[in-house]
Motif scaffolding. Structure first.
Motif, mmCIF file in Angstrom:
data_model
loop_
_atom_site.group_PDB
_atom_site.id
_atom_site.type_symbol
_atom_site.label_atom_id
_atom_site.label_comp_id
_atom_site.label_asym_id
_atom_site.label_seq_id
_atom_site.Cartn_x
_atom_site.Cartn_y
_atom_site.Cartn_z
ATOM 1 N N LEU A 70 0.827 -1.215 0.000
ATOM 2 C CA LEU A 70 0.000 0.000 0.000
ATOM 3 C C LEU A 70 0.858 1.259 0.000
ATOM 4 O O LEU A 70 0.526 2.248 -0.662
ATOM 5 N N LYS A 71 1.939 1.225 0.733
ATOM 6 C CA LYS A 71 2.835 2.381 0.772
ATOM 7 C C LYS A 71 3.419 2.630 -0.609
ATOM 8 O O LYS A 71 3.485 3.773 -1.089
ATOM 9 N N GLY A 72 3.810 1.551 -1.280
ATOM 10 C CA GLY A 72 4.367 1.683 -2.617
ATOM 11 C C GLY A 72 3.371 2.233 -3.622
ATOM 12 O O GLY A 72 3.750 2.895 -4.592
ATOM 13 N N ALA A 73 2.071 1.963 -3.369
ATOM 14 C CA ALA A 73 1.023 2.448 -4.265
ATOM 15 C C ALA A 73 0.525 3.836 -3.877
ATOM 16 O O ALA A 73 -0.384 4.366 -4.525
ATOM 17 N N GLY A 74 1.085 4.417 -2.846
ATOM 18 C CA GLY A 74 0.685 5.755 -2.413
ATOM 19 C C GLY A 74 -0.667 5.811 -1.735
ATOM 20 O O GLY A 74 -1.321 6.865 -1.728
ATOM 21 N N ARG A 75 -1.122 4.711 -1.127
ATOM 22 C CA ARG A 75 -2.466 4.662 -0.555
ATOM 23 C C ARG A 75 -2.488 4.827 0.967
ATOM 24 O O ARG A 75 -3.558 4.958 1.559
ATOM 25 N N ILE A 76 -1.348 4.795 1.612
ATOM 26 C CA ILE A 76 -1.298 5.028 3.060
ATOM 27 C C ILE A 76 -1.531 6.511 3.323
ATOM 28 O O ILE A 76 -0.888 7.371 2.715
#
Length: 206
Positions: A176-182
């Motif tokens: 999720l962090k890699g996808a910018g969703r955090i």
């Protein structure tokens, strides 16, 4: 282990307690109602049956424990637990959406078996409570109506709903962090009571 669990990072070795030590610890009780502190009491099936038989021999006990629902689709194990005095099982169902379960590595939770196995426990006089996770990928607003319908049909005694909370260091958090969703790295929000990422099928307000 499930994709959001921190347990594999904290408890790196699987251990069981000897029957002698269990009998000793139970002898210290000042009541006949016990809570078994174990992340998955039935992870070792044979040991769970032996523990249940020990508690049956001690007698007069009513106890609750945490385990997977899938492990309880086992007549021999279930009979042993019931005879041993188990009156309540807490199971982490997490979702009634197979896609959501697969994404968090809990495909062993077979949604099509939920009601049948829950009913088996109830027929043995064992109450069932469950954990459910809100905001998993693959869920939408209509999903929660179906979710409530399922909970009513199951006749479980309680449910503990929490927001999906993937803590730093877990595979799910990294994805999720890699996808910018955090949306926050403030660990005070990582308590299951606050959303910490944007779900894929709903807005945060929904």
């Amino acid at each position: 282990a499930c994709g959001f669990c921190v347990n594999p990072y904290v408890f790196r070795k699987f251990r069981t307690i000897s029957l002698e030590n269990i009998a000793r610890d139970v002898s210290y009780r000042d009541m006949d109602a016990l809570g078994v502190v174990d992340l998955n009491m039935t992870a070792d099936r044979g040991h769970a049956i032996r523990v249940a038989k020990l508690l049956e021999e001690i007698g007069g006990l009513a106890w609750a424990a945490e385990m997977t629902l899938a492990s309880l689709d086992d007549d021999e194990l279930l009979e042993a637990l019931a005879r041993g005095g188990m009156t309540e099982a807490y199971v982490g169902l997490e979702s009634i959406n197979p896609r959501a379960l697969a994404k968090i590595n809990k495909g062993f939770n077979r949604v099509e078996d939920y009601l049948r196995v829950i009913r088996k426990l109830q027929d043995h006089g064992i109450r069932v409570g469950c954990g459910m996770v809100l905001g998993l990928d693959g869920e939408d607003r209509d999903f929660y109506r179906r979710w409530l319908d399922f909970l009513e049909a199951s006749r479980m005694c309680y449910v503990t709903p929490t927001y999906a909370t993937f803590v730093p260091g877990t595979r799910a958090y990294d994805a999720l962090k890699g996808a910018g969703r955090i949306i926050t790295d403030d660990l005070r929000a990582y308590d299951g009571l606050h959303p910490i990422f944007v779900p894929d099928g709903m807005s945060l307000d929904e």
